[in-house]
Design a protein around this motif. Structure first.
Motif, mmCIF file in Angstrom:
data_model
loop_
_atom_site.group_PDB
_atom_site.id
_atom_site.type_symbol
_atom_site.label_atom_id
_atom_site.label_comp_id
_atom_site.label_asym_id
_atom_site.label_seq_id
_atom_site.Cartn_x
_atom_site.Cartn_y
_atom_site.Cartn_z
ATOM 1 N N TRP A 97 0.949 -1.153 -0.001
ATOM 2 C CA TRP A 97 0.035 -0.045 -0.033
ATOM 3 C C TRP A 97 0.761 1.045 0.163
ATOM 4 O O TRP A 97 0.660 2.178 -0.498
ATOM 5 C CB TRP A 97 -0.940 -0.027 1.313
ATOM 6 N N TRP A 100 1.881 1.447 -3.813
ATOM 7 C CA TRP A 100 0.787 1.479 -4.480
ATOM 8 C C TRP A 100 0.217 2.858 -4.654
ATOM 9 O O TRP A 100 -0.521 3.310 -5.610
ATOM 10 C CB TRP A 100 -0.133 0.456 -4.106
ATOM 11 N N SER A 101 0.290 3.513 -3.462
ATOM 12 C CA SER A 101 -0.387 4.774 -3.266
ATOM 13 C C SER A 101 -0.111 5.817 -4.527
ATOM 14 O O SER A 101 -0.864 6.276 -5.184
ATOM 15 C CB SER A 101 -0.074 5.558 -1.905
ATOM 16 N N PHE A 105 -2.194 4.279 -7.608
ATOM 17 C CA PHE A 105 -3.487 5.055 -7.472
ATOM 18 C C PHE A 105 -3.399 6.623 -7.639
ATOM 19 O O PHE A 105 -4.230 7.053 -8.366
ATOM 20 C CB PHE A 105 -3.695 4.766 -5.918
ATOM 21 N N ALA A 139 -9.299 -0.163 -2.245
ATOM 22 C CA ALA A 139 -9.069 0.467 -1.150
ATOM 23 C C ALA A 139 -10.087 0.469 -0.270
ATOM 24 O O ALA A 139 -10.061 0.079 1.077
ATOM 25 C CB ALA A 139 -8.987 1.959 -1.445
ATOM 26 N N PHE A 149 -4.466 0.760 6.372
ATOM 27 C CA PHE A 149 -3.947 0.311 4.998
ATOM 28 C C PHE A 149 -2.677 -0.571 5.144
ATOM 29 O O PHE A 149 -2.236 -1.878 4.653
ATOM 30 C CB PHE A 149 -3.450 1.296 4.090
ATOM 31 N N ASP A 158 -0.614 4.528 5.354
ATOM 32 C CA ASP A 158 -1.473 5.480 5.768
ATOM 33 C C ASP A 158 -1.027 6.922 5.267
ATOM 34 O O ASP A 158 -1.971 7.654 4.794
ATOM 35 C CB ASP A 158 -1.976 5.284 7.088
ATOM 36 N N MET A 161 -1.755 7.322 1.768
ATOM 37 C CA MET A 161 -2.864 7.012 0.951
ATOM 38 C C MET A 161 -3.630 8.061 1.500
ATOM 39 O O MET A 161 -4.885 8.408 0.492
ATOM 40 C CB MET A 161 -3.527 5.668 1.588
ATOM 41 N N CYS A 164 -4.557 11.107 -1.112
ATOM 42 C CA CYS A 164 -5.493 10.492 -2.314
ATOM 43 C C CYS A 164 -6.931 10.481 -1.982
ATOM 44 O O CYS A 164 -7.676 10.823 -2.837
ATOM 45 C CB CYS A 164 -4.838 9.109 -2.482
#
Length: 211
Positions: A97, A100-101, A105, A139, A149, A158, A161, A164
């Motif tokens: 995560w 990935w953020s 994403f 998510a 996350f 976190d 994320m 976003c």
């Protein structure tokens, strides 16, 4: 002295929050966006060759890129806090995560924003719209499996994320009405004293977009 150069309404709010969560000493320099085009002012662009947020300085060091800055601050000033080690059961989830953020994403959301003004039915826009839908669903599902996350505890996943899910929506007008897990998660984040302090410093007068 570690200095966080924060561009208003930008990803650099993450770094302010990180410093507040770690309760480390830092200086904050805030820059307002230009009135004519809402982009970074020239003095912010001059900080780093990319000319984008976030940027930190630490002595002679000038460092950009959210993930790199998170790793640098946690490693140098945070004693490794907020980043599970390889023996932690949440290690792999945190890594996914965290990367990935911005790797998937945020990149998808930015492509969606750019393509939104194009011709209807543009194959690229259709592709990005589908990717965005799947990303939001991922998510939402994740937060039905774990409180954060990164797993059982708040981590830099976190920190990465939350922007976003919140402030970035100011550019897109996206709703999270249909995502109950995300909404409950953001309410929990909004109750954290460090997040409250960070947003009061980073975006004074702007209510965090937690709903």
């Amino acid at each position: 002295m570690l200095t966080v150069h924060h561009l208003g309404i930008s990803q650099s709010e993450r770094i302010v929050w990180l410093c507040e969560e770690l309760e480390i000493e830092y200086a904050l320099k805030r820059y307002d966006r230009r009135a004519d085009n809402r982009l970074a002012p020239d003095d912010y662009k001059a900080l780093h060759p990319m000319g984008i947020a976030p940027v930190i300085t630490d002595g002679d060091l000038v460092l950009g890129e959210s993930g790199a800055i998170c790793d640098y601050i946690c490693g140098r000033y945070g004693g490794g806090r907020l980043a599970p080690g390889p023996d932690d059961p949440d290690f792999a989830d945190h890594l996914f995560w965290f990367h990935w953020s911005n790797g998937t994403f945020m990149a998808t959301l930015m492509m969606q924003l750019v393509l939104a003004s194009g011709a209807p039915g543009n194959p690229a826009a259709v592709f990005v719209e589908d990717r965005s839908r799947r990303a939001w669903a991922m998510a939402e599902a994740r937060l039905g499996q774990a409180p954060f996350f990164g797993g059982a505890n708040l981590t830099t996943a976190d920190i990465m994320m939350v922007y976003c899910l919140t402030t970035s929506r100011a550019f897109r007008g996206a709703s999270i009405e249909g995502y109950p897990n995300l909404r409950a998660y953001l309410q929990r984040i909004g109750q954290r004293p460090a997040y409250q302090r960070a947003m009061a410093k980073a975006e004074p007068g702007m209510a965090p977009m937690l709903a």
